[in-house]
Write a protein that holds these residues in place. Structure first.
Motif, PDB file in Angstrom:
ATOM      1  N   LYS A   1       0.846  -1.192   0.000  1.00  0.00           N
ATOM      2  CA  LYS A   1       0.000   0.000   0.000  1.00  0.00           C
ATOM      3  C   LYS A   1       0.882   1.242   0.000  1.00  0.00           C
ATOM      4  N   LEU A   2       0.935   1.916  -1.146  1.00  0.00           N
ATOM      5  CA  LEU A   2       1.828   3.065  -1.295  1.00  0.00           C
ATOM      6  C   LEU A   2       1.488   4.201  -0.338  1.00  0.00           C
ATOM      7  N   ILE A   3       0.206   4.382  -0.051  1.00  0.00           N
ATOM      8  CA  ILE A   3      -0.193   5.440   0.880  1.00  0.00           C
ATOM      9  C   ILE A   3       0.428   5.188   2.250  1.00  0.00           C
ATOM     10  N   ASP A   4       0.362   3.948   2.698  1.00  0.00           N
ATOM     11  CA  ASP A   4       0.937   3.608   4.005  1.00  0.00           C
ATOM     12  C   ASP A   4       2.453   3.829   4.011  1.00  0.00           C
TER      13      ASP A   4
ATOM     14  N   ILE B   1       7.308  11.793  -3.145  1.00  0.00           N
ATOM     15  CA  ILE B   1       7.271  11.049  -4.415  1.00  0.00           C
ATOM     16  C   ILE B   1       6.293   9.870  -4.338  1.00  0.00           C
ATOM     17  N   VAL B   2       6.388   9.107  -3.264  1.00  0.00           N
ATOM     18  CA  VAL B   2       5.503   7.943  -3.129  1.00  0.00           C
ATOM     19  C   VAL B   2       4.058   8.386  -2.966  1.00  0.00           C
ATOM     20  N   TYR B   3       3.826   9.466  -2.243  1.00  0.00           N
ATOM     21  CA  TYR B   3       2.459   9.964  -2.040  1.00  0.00           C
ATOM     22  C   TYR B   3       1.840  10.388  -3.375  1.00  0.00           C
TER      23      TYR B   3
ATOM     24  N   ALA C   1       1.025   7.336  -5.426  1.00  0.00           N
ATOM     25  CA  ALA C   1      -0.173   6.643  -4.948  1.00  0.00           C
ATOM     26  C   ALA C   1      -1.446   7.372  -5.356  1.00  0.00           C
ATOM     27  N   TRP C   2      -1.446   8.695  -5.221  1.00  0.00           N
ATOM     28  CA  TRP C   2      -2.623   9.470  -5.592  1.00  0.00           C
ATOM     29  C   TRP C   2      -2.842   9.466  -7.103  1.00  0.00           C
ATOM     30  N   SER C   3      -1.749   9.390  -7.854  1.00  0.00           N
ATOM     31  CA  SER C   3      -1.876   9.354  -9.310  1.00  0.00           C
ATOM     32  C   SER C   3      -2.548   8.057  -9.757  1.00  0.00           C
ATOM     33  N   LYS C   4      -2.246   6.971  -9.081  1.00  0.00           N
ATOM     34  CA  LYS C   4      -2.829   5.678  -9.448  1.00  0.00           C
ATOM     35  C   LYS C   4      -4.327   5.634  -9.217  1.00  0.00           C
TER      36      LYS C   4
END
Length: 548
Positions: free
Chosen positions: A99-102, A159-161, A164-167
């Motif tokens: 989970k990228l958000i986590d 970057i990860v946030y 994740a939001w882009s996906k």
């Protein structure tokens, strides 16, 4: 109807668990870093106890060989590895890596934890000074590493946030006020990171410092705005960090205010682009300490650190470069004998007690001799001491630099315990070597590797002046009266070896104190490290330098 409620409840429970795990990651970080600090404090005080009460019970040969194999700075490298391992473990445990958000949120929490640490390591009035005998300037390399780690984790967080939001097609949420200020904090961190480039920092230090402070304040404000809810605890951590920094500033301001009343300085221009600054008030401090000098008539918003040559009266010898020192030099030339209102913040530095050692070796380059002269003068004036002899090694480029410490040189030369060794490098070719390598002999052979001992490019004393000021002619009195002036660079390896070989007993203790250009400090460390391979007395090394 129950399914949406159950899903909502499950989502809320998942967020609560994620928040709890993130909070615990910060708590574990604090516990781990705190444990390391406790270990250093225990090690320091156990060493002090062993030094004073364990004499004769130690094994100097074993200690020397172990220390040499490990290297004098291996402990710092190991500390970096442990620190990065703590960050990595806490970033990747108790988290669903799918989970990228986590993952992004965890990096954000780790970044905030490092923010607290780097501010703590930057405190001038750090509690680590009395606990571990480590002053703030010795913590600067650790502060720098913590800063880079904080920047790195914050960039990963962003970057990860965004990924994740882009996906999930939620990039429009970046426009929300609480989210938008996050990238501002990240940009401020990157500006600080790029400003630490050596060329910029050394060439424009005053701009670097102001940029550092301004961006730090912006970071504290925007991080607090990024997560403003007290329930998440981030804003509490930010407030705590701000309070640490503010308290340190209040303490420094109080010192500055106390030392301002009735205090003024007189400044004298010296040959070779140097200054001698004498204050009207004295300071209570250990020899070799440093203080921040504030002269509001020249720089009302700045104070600059200089090593105290003496504390009664407070006196500095300062090499002239750009900015503040150049303005002070101009004032001395345009208005000879001028008196300026001033104050000082200090004194700082955890200087070891040189009086408890049997042999003292002092190594200095250029104006770094302020530190070694302060130590040497205190030793020859002390009555209660174990010191039997002092090797005083000073390396300068030009003979006119001897005028900086004319009175102090005469005092040392006339004292029977002091062996004065002065090297004037002049325009010696880089491949040239000195013919004198030990306190007792001027004919010992210098090895081929000695060309790296002190180079012409050392920033403090071995470069052409970065600025062209009005030149002053030396009087020549000091250089003609001081004995033991040698051409070329010294062989620090042989000088340290000679000091160790000259010890009367195996359980004698030697301390090497050094201050000067980074190349000279590196050479001195290597010389001590090499000597630790041989059987002989124990050697303690202390270097005084401002590192970044």
């Amino acid at each position: 109807m129950s399914d949406p409620k159950a899903a909502k409840a499950a989502k809320a429970a998942m967020k609560a668990l994620r928040l709890s795990n993130n909070k615990w990651s910060v708590k574990y970080f604090a516990i781990a870093i705190g444990a390391i600090m406790v270990l250093f404090a225990v090690y320091h005080w156990s060493s002090v106890i062993q030094f004073h009460y364990g004499r004769g019970k130690s094994y100097p040969t074993l200690t020397r060989k172990y220390s040499s194999r490990m290297g004098l700075r291996t402990d710092r490298s190991l500390l970096y590895i442990i620190y990065w391992a703590i960050n990595l473990i806490l970033a990747l445990t108790n988290i669903d890596l799918t989970k990228l958000i986590d993952v992004s949120k965890r990096f954000g929490w780790i970044s905030v934890a490092n923010l607290v640490l780097l501010v703590f390591l930057a405190l001038k009035n750090t509690p680590l000074a009395p606990l571990t005998a480590t002053s703030y300037e010795k913590l600067r390399p650790l502060h720098k590493v913590a800063g880079y780690t904080c920047i790195f984790t914050s960039v990963l967080h962003g970057i990860v946030y965004v990924s994740a939001w882009s996906k999930i097609g939620h990039l429009a949420g970046m426009k929300e006020h609480e989210i938008f200020v996050g990238p501002i904090a990240g940009c401020a961190m990157l500006i600080i990171g790029f400003s630490t480039i050596t060329y910029f920092m050394r060439g424009y230090y005053e701009l670097f410092y102001m940029l550092h402070i301004t961006m730090f304040i912006l970071i504290m404000i925007t991080v607090g705005m990024h997560r403003p809810k007290f329930s998440t605890s981030v804003v509490i951590i930010v407030i705590f960090t701000a309070c640490l920094w503010t308290l340190d500033r209040i303490i420094r301001g109080a010192k500055m205010l106390w030392n301002f009343f009735g205090n003024s300085l007189t400044v004298t221009a010296l040959p070779g682009n140097a200054l001698r600054v004498k204050l009207s008030r004295r300071m209570h401090c250990s020899p070799g300490s440093h203080a921040f000098l504030w002269v509001p008539a020249l720089r009302w918003a700045e104070s600059h650190p200089f090593t105290l040559l003496s504390s009664d009266p407070s006196e500095f010898v300062i090499r002239v470069y750009d900015g503040f020192t150049r303005d002070l030099y101009k004032a001395a030339q345009e208005f000879p004998g001028i008196s300026l209102r001033c104050s000082i913040d200090g004194a700082y530095g955890q200087i070891p007690n040189f009086k408890v050692f049997e042999k003292v070796v002092l190594v200095a380059g250029g104006s770094g001799a302020s530190f070694t002269f302060a130590i040497a003068l205190d030793l020859i004036e002390a009555s209660n001491k174990a010191v039997k002899s002092i090797d005083f090694i000073w390396v300068v480029r030009h003979r006119e630099s001897l005028e900086w410490f004319a009175q102090e040189l005469n005092q040392l030369q006339s004292h029977p315990e002091v062996n004065l060794i002065i090297h004037v490098t002049g325009q010696t070719d880089l491949s040239g070597t000195s013919s004198s390598t030990s306190p007792n002999s001027s004919s010992e052979k210098v090895s081929a590797k000695d060309h790296v001992i002190l180079t012409e490019s050392s920033p403090a004393i071995l470069t052409s002046d970065p600025e062209k000021g009005a030149e002053q002619q030396p009087t020549g009195n000091v250089s003609s009266s001081v004995k033991g002036i040698l051409p070329g660079r010294p062989n620090i390896d042989n000088l340290i070896a000679a000091a160790a070989a000259g010890s009367a007993r195996l359980d004698d203790r030697i301390i090497v104190g050094a201050c000067g250009p980074s190349r000279l400090m590196s050479t001195t460390r290597k010389a001590v490290d090499n000597e630790l391979l041989n059987d002989g007395p124990s050697i303690t090394l202390y270097t005084e330098e401002f590192e970044w």
